[in-house]
Design a protein around this motif. Structure first.
Motif, PDB file in Angstrom:
ATOM      1  N   SER A   1      38.142 154.768 131.718  1.00 22.49           N
ATOM      2  CA  SER A   1      36.967 153.892 131.741  1.00 22.49           C
ATOM      3  C   SER A   1      36.985 152.974 132.944  1.00 22.49           C
ATOM      4  N   ARG A   2      38.178 152.465 133.286  1.00 18.71           N
ATOM      5  CA  ARG A   2      38.274 151.577 134.444  1.00 18.71           C
ATOM      6  C   ARG A   2      37.984 152.317 135.739  1.00 18.71           C
ATOM      7  N   ARG A   3      38.320 153.595 135.783  1.00 20.77           N
ATOM      8  CA  ARG A   3      38.113 154.382 136.997  1.00 20.77           C
ATOM      9  C   ARG A   3      36.695 154.930 137.092  1.00 20.77           C
ATOM     10  N   ALA A   4      35.908 154.782 136.043  1.00 18.06           N
ATOM     11  CA  ALA A   4      34.578 155.366 136.017  1.00 18.06           C
ATOM     12  C   ALA A   4      33.590 154.548 136.845  1.00 18.06           C
ATOM     13  N   ILE A   5      32.719 155.243 137.532  1.00 20.80           N
ATOM     14  CA  ILE A   5      31.610 154.605 138.224  1.00 20.80           C
ATOM     15  C   ILE A   5      30.587 154.161 137.181  1.00 20.80           C
ATOM     16  N   ILE A   6      30.118 152.942 137.282  1.00 11.20           N
ATOM     17  CA  ILE A   6      29.083 152.450 136.367  1.00 11.20           C
ATOM     18  C   ILE A   6      27.716 152.616 137.023  1.00 11.20           C
ATOM     19  N   VAL A   7      26.774 153.186 136.278  1.00  9.31           N
ATOM     20  CA  VAL A   7      25.398 153.299 136.760  1.00  9.31           C
ATOM     21  C   VAL A   7      24.477 152.679 135.720  1.00  9.31           C
ATOM     22  N   ALA A   8      23.614 151.780 136.175  1.00  7.03           N
ATOM     23  CA  ALA A   8      22.699 151.079 135.280  1.00  7.03           C
ATOM     24  C   ALA A   8      21.375 151.837 135.184  1.00  7.03           C
ATOM     25  N   VAL A   9      20.835 151.917 133.973  1.00  4.72           N
ATOM     26  CA  VAL A   9      19.551 152.586 133.760  1.00  4.72           C
ATOM     27  C   VAL A   9      18.604 151.660 133.010  1.00  4.72           C
ATOM     28  N   ASP A  10      17.300 151.971 133.092  1.00  3.08           N
ATOM     29  CA  ASP A  10      16.308 151.172 132.383  1.00  3.08           C
ATOM     30  C   ASP A  10      15.158 152.032 131.861  1.00  3.08           C
ATOM     31  N   GLY A  11      15.377 153.346 131.805  1.00  4.46           N
ATOM     32  CA  GLY A  11      14.330 154.224 131.320  1.00  4.46           C
ATOM     33  C   GLY A  11      13.359 154.669 132.394  1.00  4.46           C
ATOM     34  N   SER A  12      13.645 154.374 133.669  1.00  2.00           N
ATOM     35  CA  SER A  12      12.739 154.723 134.752  1.00  2.00           C
ATOM     36  C   SER A  12      13.203 155.986 135.488  1.00  2.00           C
TER      37      SER A  12
ATOM     38  N   LEU B   1      23.037 150.679 129.720  1.00  2.00           N
ATOM     39  CA  LEU B   1      21.688 150.162 129.491  1.00  2.00           C
ATOM     40  C   LEU B   1      21.803 148.819 128.800  1.00  2.00           C
ATOM     41  N   SER B   2      21.101 147.823 129.300  1.00  2.00           N
ATOM     42  CA  SER B   2      21.095 146.505 128.677  1.00  2.00           C
ATOM     43  C   SER B   2      19.797 146.289 127.916  1.00  2.00           C
ATOM     44  N   SER B   3      19.909 145.984 126.632  1.00  2.00           N
ATOM     45  CA  SER B   3      18.714 145.673 125.841  1.00  2.00           C
ATOM     46  C   SER B   3      18.198 144.279 126.155  1.00  2.00           C
ATOM     47  N   ALA B   4      18.987 143.512 126.922  1.00  2.00           N
ATOM     48  CA  ALA B   4      18.568 142.161 127.291  1.00  2.00           C
ATOM     49  C   ALA B   4      18.044 142.105 128.711  1.00  2.00           C
ATOM     50  N   SER B   5      17.760 143.275 129.306  1.00  2.00           N
ATOM     51  CA  SER B   5      17.244 143.293 130.673  1.00  2.00           C
ATOM     52  C   SER B   5      16.014 142.421 130.774  1.00  2.00           C
ATOM     53  N   ALA B   6      16.025 141.541 131.732  1.00  2.00           N
ATOM     54  CA  ALA B   6      14.910 140.591 131.878  1.00  2.00           C
ATOM     55  C   ALA B   6      13.926 141.101 132.918  1.00  2.00           C
ATOM     56  N   PRO B   7      12.684 141.369 132.538  1.00  2.00           N
ATOM     57  CA  PRO B   7      11.692 141.785 133.522  1.00  2.00           C
ATOM     58  C   PRO B   7      11.439 140.680 134.536  1.00  2.00           C
ATOM     59  N   ARG B   8      10.785 141.053 135.623  1.00  2.00           N
ATOM     60  CA  ARG B   8      10.458 140.076 136.644  1.00  2.00           C
ATOM     61  C   ARG B   8       9.544 138.987 136.083  1.00  2.00           C
ATOM     62  N   THR B   9       9.559 137.864 136.759  1.00  2.00           N
ATOM     63  CA  THR B   9       8.671 136.784 136.345  1.00  2.00           C
ATOM     64  C   THR B   9       7.229 137.204 136.564  1.00  2.00           C
ATOM     65  N   GLY B  10       6.318 136.525 135.877  1.00  2.00           N
ATOM     66  CA  GLY B  10       4.913 136.874 135.997  1.00  2.00           C
ATOM     67  C   GLY B  10       4.398 137.618 134.780  1.00  2.00           C
TER      68      GLY B  10
ATOM     69  N   VAL C   1      24.385 147.664 125.848  1.00  2.00           N
ATOM     70  CA  VAL C   1      24.929 146.315 125.728  1.00  2.00           C
ATOM     71  C   VAL C   1      23.798 145.329 125.451  1.00  2.00           C
ATOM     72  N   GLY C   2      24.147 144.216 124.824  1.00  4.99           N
ATOM     73  CA  GLY C   2      23.155 143.203 124.508  1.00  4.99           C
ATOM     74  C   GLY C   2      23.084 142.087 125.531  1.00  4.99           C
ATOM     75  N   GLU C   3      24.062 142.032 126.449  1.00  2.00           N
ATOM     76  CA  GLU C   3      24.087 140.977 127.449  1.00  2.00           C
ATOM     77  C   GLU C   3      23.170 141.347 128.619  1.00  2.00           C
ATOM     78  N   PRO C   4      22.705 140.349 129.377  1.00  2.00           N
ATOM     79  CA  PRO C   4      21.871 140.629 130.550  1.00  2.00           C
ATOM     80  C   PRO C   4      22.577 141.559 131.525  1.00  2.00           C
ATOM     81  N   VAL C   5      21.832 142.455 132.113  1.00  2.00           N
ATOM     82  CA  VAL C   5      22.434 143.521 132.913  1.00  2.00           C
ATOM     83  C   VAL C   5      23.112 142.987 134.167  1.00  2.00           C
ATOM     84  N   ILE C   6      22.531 141.992 134.828  1.00  2.00           N
ATOM     85  CA  ILE C   6      23.133 141.500 136.070  1.00  2.00           C
ATOM     86  C   ILE C   6      24.497 140.880 135.788  1.00  2.00           C
ATOM     87  N   GLU C   7      24.555 139.995 134.802  1.00  2.00           N
ATOM     88  CA  GLU C   7      25.834 139.363 134.466  1.00  2.00           C
ATOM     89  C   GLU C   7      26.868 140.401 134.050  1.00  2.00           C
TER      90      GLU C   7
END
Length: 295
Positions: A9-20, A45-54, A95-101
């Protein structure tokens, strides 16, 4: 056995997704890279991903609920996409935490993070666009930013890797390694202004160009000795890197740049170069933070 799984797991590359679609392209690139590096991939995938402002409060809440309830489907689709590219060990995580953090925290223990640029997923807004900008600024490991239009054909792609060479040669080692893994050439580009020490040079540019070229050759020589099978081309170009490197990206399969902890005008120039590559090109960009050595 648990220890072996933890190490993998430590050696694995992490890739973030958002359904796009952009995120799926990032998965494709990450799996191809993992095959070259003989490591695994962890799709996050983060369920807490925060969309852009606006967006309205309803849109934000609805987007997060969509990600949460459809997370398993999004991750399954991403994993299936990866299996079409290569057979590498792939795991998924919601994960439930924000994706950036989450990505920045985990960057201290993984070899690479891969994100999409300007992803358009669950809420019809760009989630990964802001993620890519933030993670490339703060991650402690190299971060690859992949575009929806990026070509993913690592094995058959004979285009070179391009590296922007700064005075400290940051990221040069990673660029040589990426070129060696792909079996392609490396183009090392050093951009310099036609103003040196505040004086505009008139009629002396050719001499300055020759001196900078000799310096560049000396800087790259130790790395070329380490990777003698990598065909190397060097070029010193007058002009700002924010203009020079995007032009070279059009004919490259990967651009590698460094991220310094500098401040002042040089830091501003580096930020503008990174922004130009991430937002104006289709070529994947690998951003390597300071004090991160190639393996």
């Amino acid at each position: 056995m648990t220890g072996a799984k933890d190490e993998a797991s430590r050696r694995a590359i992490i890739v973030a997704v958002d359904g796009s679609a952009t995120a799926l392209q990032a998965v494709r690139w990450a799996v191809a890279e993992a095959e070259l590096r003989r490591c695994g991939v962890r799709i996050l995938l983060s369920s807490a991903s925060a969309p852009r402002t606006g967006l309205s409060a309803m849109e934000i809440v609805g987007g997060r609920e969509w990600l949460y309830w459809n997370g398993a489907r999004v991750l399954s689709e991403a994993a299936a996409m990866g299996r079409h590219v290569a057979s590498v060990e792939t795991t998924t995580e919601l994960v439930g935490e924000p994706v950036i953090e989450t990505l920045v925290r985990r960057s201290a223990a993984v070899p690479m993070i891969v994100v999409g640029s300007h992803g358009r997923g669950a809420v019809g807004r760009a989630l990964l666009g802001s993620v890519s900008s933030a993670v490339t600024r703060h991650a402690r490991c190299p971060v690859a930013v992949v575009h929806r239009e990026s070509v993913v054909g690592v094995g058959a792609d004979r285009r070179p890797v391009v590296v922007g060479v700064d005075p400290d040669c940051l990221a040069v080692g990673w660029a040589f390694e990426e070129a060696a893994l792909r079996g392609v050439g490396l183009e090392a580009v050093r951009s310099c202004s036609d103003e040196v020490d505040g004086f505009v040079l008139d009629g002396e540019l050719q001499q300055v160009h020759a001196e900078r070229t000799r310096t560049l050759r000396r800087q790259l020589e130790p790395w070329h000795r380490k990777y003698p099978d990598v065909p190397l081309e060097m070029e010193v170009v007058f002009g700002g890197p924010a203009h020079v490197l995007p032009d070279r990206a059009d004919s490259a399969q990967l651009v590698v740049i460094g991220r310094h902890a500098w401040s002042g005008p040089m830091a501003s120039q580096i930020r503008s170069t990174r922004a130009a590559l991430l937002h104006r090109t289709q070529c994947p960009t690998l951003v390597v933070p300071e004090h991160t050595d190639a393996r």
